[in-house]
Design a protein around this motif. Sequence first.
Motif, short mmCIF file in Angstrom:
data_model
loop_
_atom_site.label_atom_id
_atom_site.label_comp_id
_atom_site.label_asym_id
_atom_site.label_seq_id
_atom_site.Cartn_x
_atom_site.Cartn_y
_atom_site.Cartn_z
N VAL A 204 0.80 -1.21 0.00
CA VAL A 204 0.00 0.00 0.00
C VAL A 204 0.85 1.28 0.00
N SER A 205 1.98 1.28 0.70
CA SER A 205 2.78 2.52 0.73
C SER A 205 3.44 2.76 -0.64
N ILE A 206 3.85 1.68 -1.30
CA ILE A 206 4.47 1.78 -2.62
C ILE A 206 3.39 2.12 -3.65
N GLN A 207 2.23 1.53 -3.46
CA GLN A 207 1.10 1.79 -4.33
C GLN A 207 0.78 3.28 -4.37
N ALA A 208 0.79 3.90 -3.20
CA ALA A 208 0.50 5.33 -3.13
C ALA A 208 1.54 6.13 -3.91
N GLU A 209 2.81 5.71 -3.82
CA GLU A 209 3.88 6.40 -4.56
C GLU A 209 3.65 6.30 -6.06
N ASN A 212 0.67 8.33 -7.21
CA ASN A 212 1.01 9.76 -7.26
C ASN A 212 1.85 10.08 -8.50
N LEU A 213 2.81 9.18 -8.79
CA LEU A 213 3.66 9.38 -9.96
C LEU A 213 2.82 9.38 -11.24
N LEU A 214 1.92 8.41 -11.35
CA LEU A 214 1.07 8.34 -12.54
C LEU A 214 0.24 9.60 -12.70
N GLN A 215 -0.30 10.07 -11.58
CA GLN A 215 -1.13 11.26 -11.63
C GLN A 215 -0.33 12.50 -12.02
N THR A 216 0.87 12.61 -11.46
CA THR A 216 1.72 13.76 -11.79
C THR A 216 2.07 13.74 -13.27
N LEU A 217 2.50 12.57 -13.76
CA LEU A 217 2.89 12.46 -15.16
C LEU A 217 1.70 12.71 -16.08
N GLN A 218 0.55 12.19 -15.67
CA GLN A 218 -0.65 12.37 -16.49
C GLN A 218 -0.94 13.86 -16.69
N ARG B 300 -7.85 13.86 -3.27
CA ARG B 300 -6.95 13.86 -2.15
C ARG B 300 -5.63 13.29 -2.62
N LYS B 301 -4.57 14.02 -2.44
CA LYS B 301 -3.26 13.50 -2.81
C LYS B 301 -2.90 12.40 -1.82
N LEU B 302 -2.48 11.26 -2.37
CA LEU B 302 -2.08 10.18 -1.48
C LEU B 302 -0.76 10.55 -0.82
N ARG B 303 -0.61 10.11 0.40
CA ARG B 303 0.64 10.40 1.08
C ARG B 303 1.46 9.14 1.30
N PRO B 304 2.34 8.82 0.36
CA PRO B 304 3.14 7.62 0.53
C PRO B 304 4.11 7.78 1.71
N ILE B 305 4.59 6.66 2.21
CA ILE B 305 5.58 6.71 3.29
C ILE B 305 6.94 6.93 2.64
N PRO B 306 7.65 7.98 3.01
CA PRO B 306 8.95 8.21 2.37
C PRO B 306 9.92 7.08 2.69
N GLY B 307 10.90 6.90 1.80
CA GLY B 307 11.93 5.90 2.05
C GLY B 307 11.44 4.49 1.79
#
Lengths: 338, 358
Positions: A204-209, A212-218, B300-307
């Motif tokens: 889930v934490s990687i999924q969020a990353e 977010n990347l897909l949305q930014t690039l889009q 809502r912007k998702l907030r991933p865990i850094p690192g």
Amino acid sequence: MSSLDQLTLPQVAEQEARAPLVSARGLSKYFESRGGFLAQAKPPVKAVESVDLDIGRGEVLGVVGESGSGKSTLGRLILRLIEPTRGEVVFDGHRLQSLNAGEMRRFRRHMQMIFQDPFASLNARMTIGDALMEPLSLHRGLKGTAAREAVVALLEKVGLSGDHMKRYPRMFSGGQRQRIAIARALASNPSFIVADEPVSALDVSIQAEVLNLLQTLQAELDLTLMFISHDLSVVEAVTDRVMVLYLGRVMEIAFTDALYSKPRHPYTAALLQAAPGVAKSKRYILRGEIPSPSNPPSGCVFRTRCPFAIDDCAKVVPPLSKVGTEHYKACIRDDLDL
Amino acid sequence: MASKSMRMHWPVMLSPDPIKPLGQLQRPVLMVRDLKTHFFTEAGVVKAVNGVSLSVSEGETLAVVGESGSGKSVTGLTVMRLLSRTTARVVGGSIEFCDRNGKVVDVLGLSEAAMQRVRGHDIAMIFQDPMSSLNPVFTIGDQIAEPIRIHKGLDRRQAREQALDLLRQVGISDPEQRIDNYPHQLSGGMRQRVMIAVALACDPRLLIADEPTTALDVTIQAQIIALLKRLQGERRMAMIFVTHDLKLVDEIADRVAVMYASQVVEEGPVKTVLARPRHPYTRALLDCIPSRRDASGGRRKLRPIPGTLPNPLSPPLGCRFHSRCAFAAERCKAIEPALEAVGEDHVTRCLRWKEIEL
């Protein structure tokens, strides 16, 4: 009916701006089973049946449904990775089915795909640099230093660095590999990407990353996206409009907010209620499983699991009917409070 | 056979750790204390489970949540003693199980033969992928009957009768016909129902479910969750539900233990933990979940865990989460936090829980 000459100039301009980038009409795909030695030929699997859709420029269209609903087949049809049994796809004014193999190959730079499992879609024996270099030289004719610079730029665009070029896919984590797959899809400067369950295999934490990347690039590249997923909360977070498929047919299509806040098709309502973490008002658990696509029910394909089915549902295939702004549903019952 | 007079009750222990035995009505069925399961690999020692304490009572569901590599599955496998002894070793801690006669069993001290009598009988497990847990060359009827014949000593015909009854209980339609099917003839959802039937065949006291619905569609997932809840209620079974999906926890569990880098970082009643997490990692996990749009209708912007997750070969000093934590202070780098009670049956492994607002 307003014909083109009745419109004023600004209206024409608006019409053109809103012209869809990708359109499909009557798209169907049946997979024939050949019936081997001693085995009888079975009826064809109707994976996708008469789907019409338009995806506007810069729009993110979500496609949801259970396994076997035809969402991945639809994605492949849209990209002409497989040939439809019927129907056609128009991409930016070009009828894909009329292009020959060479033309299609050249055309592919405009449309790319991202898959669920980046490890399976990256060549394990190719460094990341080489994997990215390939589309750059193939589609954009970049060579030598220019190509290397472009690779570094791509890697940085997806949050990696040029140092990663010499490494092999196995040396990356799942999230990083999906970033590489995204970089590879972006290498040919496409205007349209089909993302098939791009974050389903990720934590889930990687999924969020990655989301977010897909949305930014889009937004940055004004990409048009078809986002295929079984995860309703992910789809809600990233899409503008959502199409709900069941047994290869469109059940409902609407703006994301409208679909999630007021679903008009019993299947959509059932999916939303089944999704964990979604607030439940009236809870009913859908019984049974998706029927075989080689022998779909008559009339409405959903009727065998629908708690609201009536006799007429077996008789007519419900057409997609308009129930609101850009909101269509394929259900003959208009009296439901879902 | 243990006679009535031999019956022992769960000893009330004053434990140094804050996981206390629950009230008299709920007897803990499983108590794991300070468990350490380490893998001895060529690259070094991976401390996959490092000081985990858990307990679960009759009729209760404990969810164990974490990302890949957090140690949640290894914890389950250690309880079942299913890890290969050539690489994995339990280097510390204890696992105590209260059997159906009320006798306390030291799981780690059992001989392999004795453990075989526990496995599938007193403690059962179901996995994510039923296709790889079911044997493709036996009918599902044979596979459900096998534990019944082994553990209950019933003959073939009686065991088949029970298998039929179990298929009915797990909601398989046409059980008389399905019982002679092979796994490949069933859909994913039906296979998972069959796995549940196999697991429940001997009426276990504890069911460990390791991501049992992860491979299933949401509609089928909802069916399986409802099924597990119903069967658990009927049998007063204890359940450990291992999952990566915090959204599911609310649906199924009474209590939740959140794992990060081989340790439990927070544990408590589900409602409390989800509504008011007391560990920054739990908060961060909740923030990663895509959710409905905010009140203004904006995305809502998702907030991933850094690192990234720390390298399991060399976990960081101090709090294992400090390098990714938005609330980390200087002392978090040096002092390893212990689990501290923050409320009723609620613990967190954070030095700063009193001073931060999550």
